[in-house]
Design a protein around this motif. Structure first.
Motif, PDB file in Angstrom:
ATOM      1  N   GLY A  61      20.508  47.991  71.297  1.00  0.00           N
ATOM      2  CA  GLY A  61      21.905  47.733  70.954  1.00  0.00           C
ATOM      3  C   GLY A  61      22.140  46.286  70.603  1.00  0.00           C
ATOM      4  O   GLY A  61      21.314  45.409  70.897  1.00  0.00           O
ATOM      5  N   GLY A  62      23.273  46.052  69.967  1.00  0.00           N
ATOM      6  CA  GLY A  62      23.603  44.702  69.543  1.00  0.00           C
ATOM      7  C   GLY A  62      24.092  43.807  70.672  1.00  0.00           C
ATOM      8  O   GLY A  62      24.051  42.583  70.562  1.00  0.00           O
ATOM      9  N   ILE A  63      24.552  44.398  71.758  1.00  0.00           N
ATOM     10  CA  ILE A  63      25.043  43.585  72.874  1.00  0.00           C
ATOM     11  C   ILE A  63      23.872  42.844  73.517  1.00  0.00           C
ATOM     12  O   ILE A  63      22.779  43.397  73.634  1.00  0.00           O
ATOM     13  CB  ILE A  63      25.714  44.473  73.948  1.00  0.00           C
ATOM     14  N   VAL A 121      17.328  49.946  58.610  1.00  0.00           N
ATOM     15  CA  VAL A 121      17.227  49.649  60.044  1.00  0.00           C
ATOM     16  C   VAL A 121      16.945  50.945  60.814  1.00  0.00           C
ATOM     17  O   VAL A 121      16.097  50.991  61.711  1.00  0.00           O
ATOM     18  CB  VAL A 121      18.516  48.964  60.562  1.00  0.00           C
ATOM     19  N   GLY A 122      17.631  52.011  60.423  1.00  0.00           N
ATOM     20  CA  GLY A 122      17.419  53.306  61.077  1.00  0.00           C
ATOM     21  C   GLY A 122      16.007  53.829  60.866  1.00  0.00           C
ATOM     22  O   GLY A 122      15.374  54.351  61.790  1.00  0.00           O
ATOM     23  N   ALA A 158      21.468  49.352  56.372  1.00  0.00           N
ATOM     24  CA  ALA A 158      21.612  50.071  57.647  1.00  0.00           C
ATOM     25  C   ALA A 158      20.630  51.235  57.718  1.00  0.00           C
ATOM     26  O   ALA A 158      19.991  51.469  58.747  1.00  0.00           O
ATOM     27  CB  ALA A 158      23.045  50.568  57.818  1.00  0.00           C
ATOM     28  N   SER A 159      20.477  51.960  56.613  1.00  0.00           N
ATOM     29  CA  SER A 159      19.534  53.078  56.620  1.00  0.00           C
ATOM     30  C   SER A 159      18.108  52.563  56.828  1.00  0.00           C
ATOM     31  O   SER A 159      17.291  53.223  57.469  1.00  0.00           O
ATOM     32  CB  SER A 159      19.640  53.884  55.323  1.00  0.00           C
ATOM     33  N   GLU A 203      25.295  41.358  58.338  1.00  0.00           N
ATOM     34  CA  GLU A 203      25.592  41.817  59.695  1.00  0.00           C
ATOM     35  C   GLU A 203      24.499  42.753  60.214  1.00  0.00           C
ATOM     36  O   GLU A 203      24.054  42.649  61.360  1.00  0.00           O
ATOM     37  CB  GLU A 203      26.952  42.525  59.758  1.00  0.00           C
ATOM     38  N   ALA A 204      24.060  43.659  59.334  1.00  0.00           N
ATOM     39  CA  ALA A 204      23.008  44.598  59.747  1.00  0.00           C
ATOM     40  C   ALA A 204      21.675  43.879  59.944  1.00  0.00           C
ATOM     41  O   ALA A 204      20.874  44.270  60.796  1.00  0.00           O
ATOM     42  CB  ALA A 204      22.861  45.712  58.709  1.00  0.00           C
ATOM     43  N   ILE A 253      25.759  47.954  52.374  1.00  0.00           N
ATOM     44  CA  ILE A 253      25.636  47.971  53.829  1.00  0.00           C
ATOM     45  C   ILE A 253      24.844  49.198  54.269  1.00  0.00           C
ATOM     46  O   ILE A 253      23.949  49.115  55.114  1.00  0.00           O
ATOM     47  CB  ILE A 253      27.037  47.953  54.484  1.00  0.00           C
ATOM     48  N   ALA A 254      25.146  50.332  53.662  1.00  0.00           N
ATOM     49  CA  ALA A 254      24.412  51.549  54.014  1.00  0.00           C
ATOM     50  C   ALA A 254      22.949  51.426  53.606  1.00  0.00           C
ATOM     51  O   ALA A 254      22.062  51.983  54.256  1.00  0.00           O
ATOM     52  CB  ALA A 254      25.049  52.762  53.348  1.00  0.00           C
ATOM     53  N   VAL A 281      17.773  43.420  67.829  1.00  0.00           N
ATOM     54  CA  VAL A 281      17.018  44.518  68.457  1.00  0.00           C
ATOM     55  C   VAL A 281      15.527  44.445  68.104  1.00  0.00           C
ATOM     56  O   VAL A 281      14.732  45.255  68.558  1.00  0.00           O
ATOM     57  CB  VAL A 281      17.579  45.916  68.086  1.00  0.00           C
ATOM     58  N   LEU A 299      21.687  42.550  63.305  1.00  0.00           N
ATOM     59  CA  LEU A 299      21.369  43.595  64.290  1.00  0.00           C
ATOM     60  C   LEU A 299      19.854  43.751  64.414  1.00  0.00           C
ATOM     61  O   LEU A 299      19.311  43.828  65.525  1.00  0.00           O
ATOM     62  CB  LEU A 299      22.007  44.928  63.873  1.00  0.00           C
ATOM     63  N   ASP A 310      26.623  52.214  49.549  1.00  0.00           N
ATOM     64  CA  ASP A 310      26.954  50.806  49.343  1.00  0.00           C
ATOM     65  C   ASP A 310      25.806  49.945  49.888  1.00  0.00           C
ATOM     66  O   ASP A 310      24.840  50.461  50.424  1.00  0.00           O
ATOM     67  CB  ASP A 310      28.316  50.425  49.967  1.00  0.00           C
ATOM     68  N   LEU A 355      13.689  44.865  65.197  1.00  0.00           N
ATOM     69  CA  LEU A 355      13.087  45.898  64.356  1.00  0.00           C
ATOM     70  C   LEU A 355      12.677  45.231  63.039  1.00  0.00           C
ATOM     71  O   LEU A 355      13.254  44.217  62.654  1.00  0.00           O
ATOM     72  CB  LEU A 355      14.084  47.037  64.109  1.00  0.00           C
TER      73      LEU A 355
END
Lengths: 589, 333
Positions: free
Chosen positions: A440-442, A276-277, A273-274, A299-300, A269-270, A307, A303, A267, A309
């Motif tokens: 991390g997101g925090i 970002v990874g 997200a991938s 959202e990603a 998001i993936a 962080v 992130l 999807d 990136l």
């Protein structure tokens, strides 16, 4: 029809003309043929002088059926040439297109030059003896028309013949049929006296160099590959198929040897997200999408902002909201790119102005991302994505430097220490001894990144990231003003694919003596440092965009400049004439 | 390696912030104790997590770590592992993170068989958001968001993973330290996506959810320890077993009605149908722990990198100048 258009474009490019195209097709793969919704069109403008748009009004319209005629007739100027397939104007087809009488016989086309050709019959005759069924013959009609047009405009035919030979290598009978149809069409144009004359459009006077014809999506893909090669890192694309962005995925999937990793995710998001990874691991990481997917990715992206990136997110904008008109362009995602994430989450935004410009913008997006350790949004749109123009090939050796330096020294390492000039944090990739750390997101403490709920630290981190992104302005080149750099009556401000029509309209208005200028933005966040001063030199500022006034809001909010908008949200580019009329109105007050 | 690795090499300087008594402590301790045995230095190891109590895990490991966003850890880990196959990548998730918001990513990462070690801490409750029911909570569960009892039918993590054609599916229990250590080793040995469900006690919002599997007095009667090639025997006195009656399993007592070990089902980790059957065991059947299923299938990351290598071998390394000039070009003088 798209194929015919692409081939005619290729022929025109090889003839040395300047070209601009506007493919216009339905989102449905097989929309009902013969209906207005099913009309698939391809608009091409080619010229012996420099051109900026696919043209407002076609001089020649080729309509393969009544629906195609009806959908496009309003754009053809009086005395324009209309070529129709006479046999397609049957009662059934006329009804399907909503005609109550046959326009070929009811005098409604009297103000045009109408050329009726029995395309189907002639194609059938040309292919006689090949043993093809009716359906296969019918499919070759486009090649007959392409041949006819090639003669009409004296196009070189070799590239089309080569193209067909490559495409139908495995089916010799289909190849033979297409070649015969193409050549028959060409000869038909030459031997019949139907056309008053053929036109020779000499090569345009354009900048010397080596050229090729390119679409925006292909240029985007190449820009990313070039950036990865220059940085010495692999390219990773995480993407979910979506119109009109998918061609970037297709282009890159064929370039594995560079190396290019393409991951067709489950999807949107993936997809992001991938990326970002992959960026965490040190790859040049990108994701590509259009509006609906952009919503899902925010959202990603947030992130990655937090962080720090550097993935690059490409939004090939299309008409929205929701599904909207997937194959039609719009520029209504700008504020989403700016503000679509929760929290204070600034992100650099770059927008391409023409299909070929997508190359430079993709390259620049990566350069900024890795230099400043920030995600970057690259904005194009459906018109750029599928439109084509000649591209002056860059010298691969002379592309700007993209320096990737991973941190290796454990001495004094802190994940959120910063480069003094860029405020970039170090890119410390897994696998490096002694740099083990946690992202991390925090909210993290300044420098260490350790979880921190300190109120002052939270604000500090937000301000540092904002300063970092704002600081990119230091290397944005001074604003170029087309027209009067020292000011004048009006400046039209644009961004993205509106470049062509705005430039052409401003040119025409200036030829009439108007004191109007054009500024076109590549950098939308941060904005160029000198932009406000430049705009203030003009009595009026007009922001022309294919949305309800998104850049306009930014300009008004940031600069308190009383700019006005000129907006079109029809899934179609501005017409030059519309812009000229609007400029006239502004200046006549 | 100059010196052997120890537990300390994997302990970060961060204060552990789970509630006192949380089952996560036991899991963390066992992971930190087991990691040195793999002989992989901390800088080659990455822990990636989503959101939830379990997802705080990376902060406490002295490896590379990434605490990401809710449910997306498998996708982020995929991007990393594909481009960096040299790294040992672990995903830590929970029943909410992995099976609710991130359910899609979990099933896709399993079917693709990306070489990731996935630890799903299942406490059958939402802890971080203070006690709502989760996708593994039982029907009828009374929580803050279900005062009249949940009407949601739960997921079974094991059968979800098997249904997604995971190549390694196992279960352990937080406090079963020895067994958990063995399962971590098995998961790590496996090439491909390893899915390990760890039943974990949330002593604040769902205390005692797995008491029958952890309490010394009774667990032997409720836990069926799966061992490849061995008959399915359990019970305090090792006198109970699983026998098939036609296509249906039943619990029998050895020695009664002439039942001997030979009548019992022998566990076979490569039998998907058997794994499904065991995965679906619920009371009065015992709860299986151990490796349900383990088979070999090419991994996604490996296959993708192989394609890149093949392309390079066939076409040579990418040549940018050539690529830019591909297709029909023309010169303007």
């Amino acid at each position: 029809m798209q194929l015919t258009g692409m081939q005619f474009t290729a022929e025109s490019a090889l003839a040395g003309n300047d070209i601009a195209t506007l493919p216009d097709f339905p989102a449905e793969i097989r929309a009902p043929a013969g209906t207005l919704a099913g009309v698939s069109g391809f608009q091409l403008n080619f010229s012996s002088s420099e051109i900026f748009t696919a043209g407002d009004e076609p001089n020649v319209l080729v309509a393969m059926n009544p629906a195609a005629l009806k959908a496009n007739l309003e754009d053809v100027p009086p005395n324009g040439l209309i070529i129709v397939d006479r046999e397609a104007f049957t009662d059934a087809n006329l009804k399907r297109a909503g005609y109550t009488s046959n326009p070929l016989s009811d005098h409604s086309l009297d103000k045009y030059q109408v050329i009726e050709v029995d395309v189907t019959k002639l194609t059938t005759l040309a292919l006689h003896g090949l043993g093809l069924n009716n359906r296969a013959v019918f499919r070759c009609r486009n090649m007959f028309v392409l041949g006819m047009l090639s003669w009409l405009y004296q196009r070189p035919t070799q590239s089309t013949i080569q193209y067909l030979e490559g495409r139908f290598k495995k089916t010799p009978d289909v190849l033979e049929a297409n070649l015969r149809a193409f050549k028959s069409g060409y000869n038909y144009g030459e031997t019949t006296e139907m056309f008053a004359s053929s036109y020779e459009v000499p090569a345009a006077k354009i900048k010397p160099g080596l050229y090729r014809n390119i679409t925006g999506n292909a240029a985007t893909a190449l820009g990313f590959v070039a950036a990865a090669v220059k940085s010495g890192r692999p390219l990773f694309l995480g993407s979910y198929p979506i119109t009109p962005a998918s061609d970037v995925l297709h282009e890159l999937s064929a370039l594995k040897n560079f190396p290019v990793y393409t991951f067709q995710a489950e999807d949107e998001i993936a997809g992001v997200a991938s990326a970002v990874g992959a960026a965490f691991g040190g790859a040049i990481a990108i994701t590509t999408t259009s509006g609906p997917g952009m919503n899902l990715k925010e959202e990603a992206i947030g992130l990655a902002v937090k962080v720090e990136l550097p993935p690059v997110i490409t939004d090939v904008q299309r008409a929205g909201p929701s599904t909207g008109m997937p194959t039609k362009p719009e520029q209504a995602d700008l504020l989403m790119a700016m503000y679509g994430r929760h929290g204070e989450s600034p992100i650099p935004i770059i927008a391409a102005a023409t299909p070929a410009d997508c190359f430079e913008c993709a390259y620049e997006a990566v350069r900024i991302a890795v230099k400043y350790m920030t995600p970057v949004v690259l904005m194009t749109d459906g018109q750029l994505a599928n439109g084509a123009e000649p591209w002056l090939l860059p010298d691969a050796d002379k592309l700007p430097e993209i320096k990737v330096e991973f941190r290796t020294d454990p001495n004094g390492f802190m994940p959120y220490s910063r480069d003094e000039k860029t405020l970039a944090r170090p890119w410390a990739i897994p696998g490096t001894p002694g740099l083990e750390h946690r992202l991390g997101g925090i909210t993290g403490e300044n420098l260490t990144g350790n979880i921190s709920y300190s109120p002052a630290n939270h604000e500090l981190m937000i301000r540092i990231r904002a300063r970092k992104v704002a600081g990119i302005a230091q290397e944005i080149p001074p604003t170029e003003v087309f027209g009067d750099p020292n000011g004048g009556d009006l400046v039209v401000l644009g961004w993205g694919s509106t470049f062509g029509p705005i430039r052409e309209a401003v040119k025409q208005a200036r030829e009439k003596g108007r004191k109007v200028s054009h500024i076109h933005l590549r950098y939308l966040n941060p904005l160029p440092r000198d932009l406000a001063d430049q705009l203030r030199k003009f009595k009026q500022v007009m922001v022309a965009e294919m949305n309800m006034g998104q850049l306009l809001k930014m300009i008004r909010a940031d600069y308190l400049i009383d700019a006005v908008g000129f907006n079109k949200i029809q899934g179609r580019p501005f017409k030059v004439s519309e812009l000229v009329t609007r400029i006239d109105r502004a200046l006549e007050g | 390696m100059a010196t052997a690795l120890t537990r300390k090499d994997f302990v970060s300087d961060q204060e552990v912030r789970w509630c006192p008594g949380c089952g996560d402590y036991a899991i963390l301790a066992q992971v930190q104790k087991t990691m040195p045995e793999f002989g992989i230095e901390p800088h080659k190891v990455v822990f990636i997590s989503g959101i939830g109590c379990s997802s705080r895990f990376p902060y406490y490991m002295n490896t590379y770590g990434f605490h990401t966003i809710h449910g997306r850890a498998p996708a982020i880990a995929t991007g990393l592992k594909v481009t960096r196959p040299d790294l040992d990548v672990w995903v830590v998730t929970g029943d909410g993170d992995g099976l609710s918001i991130g359910g899609n990513h979990l099933i896709h990462v399993l079917r693709r068989n990306v070489d990731l070690k996935i630890l799903l801490f299942n406490n059958r409750i939402y802890g971080l958001t203070k006690g709502q029911y989760s996708p593994t909570s039982e029907v009828g569960k009374i929580t803050k968001s279900t005062p009249a009892g949940s009407v949601d039918f739960p997921f079974n993590p094991i059968t979800v993973a098997l249904g997604a054609h995971a190549t390694f599916v196992a279960r352990s229990v937080d406090v079963e330290q020895k067994h958990l250590g063995e399962m971590l080793k098995r998961a790590h040995e496996h090439r491909g996506a390893s899915f390990l469900e760890i039943l974990q006690n949330c002593n604040i919002f769902n205390d005692g959810a797995f008491n029958d599997l952890s309490d010394k007095g009774i667990k032997a009667d409720h836990q069926l320890v799966l061992e490849h090639g061995k008959p399915l025997i359990f019970g305090k006195n090792r006198d109970k077993g699983i026998r098939m009656v036609g296509m249906r399993p039943e619990v029998v007592t050895l020695g009664q009605n002439g039942v001997t070990e030979k009548d019992l089902v022998v566990h076979d980790e490569t039998n998907l149908a058997l794994a499904f059957m065991l995965g679906n065991f619920e009371a009065p059947m015992p709860t299986p722990v151990g490796v349900f299923y383990a088979v070999s299938r090419p991994t996604y990351d490996n296959a993708m990198n192989q394609q890149l290598e093949e392309a390079k071998a066939k076409q040579g390394p990418g040549d940018l100048a050539k690529l830019l000039q591909k297709g029909d070009t023309w010169s303007v003088n």
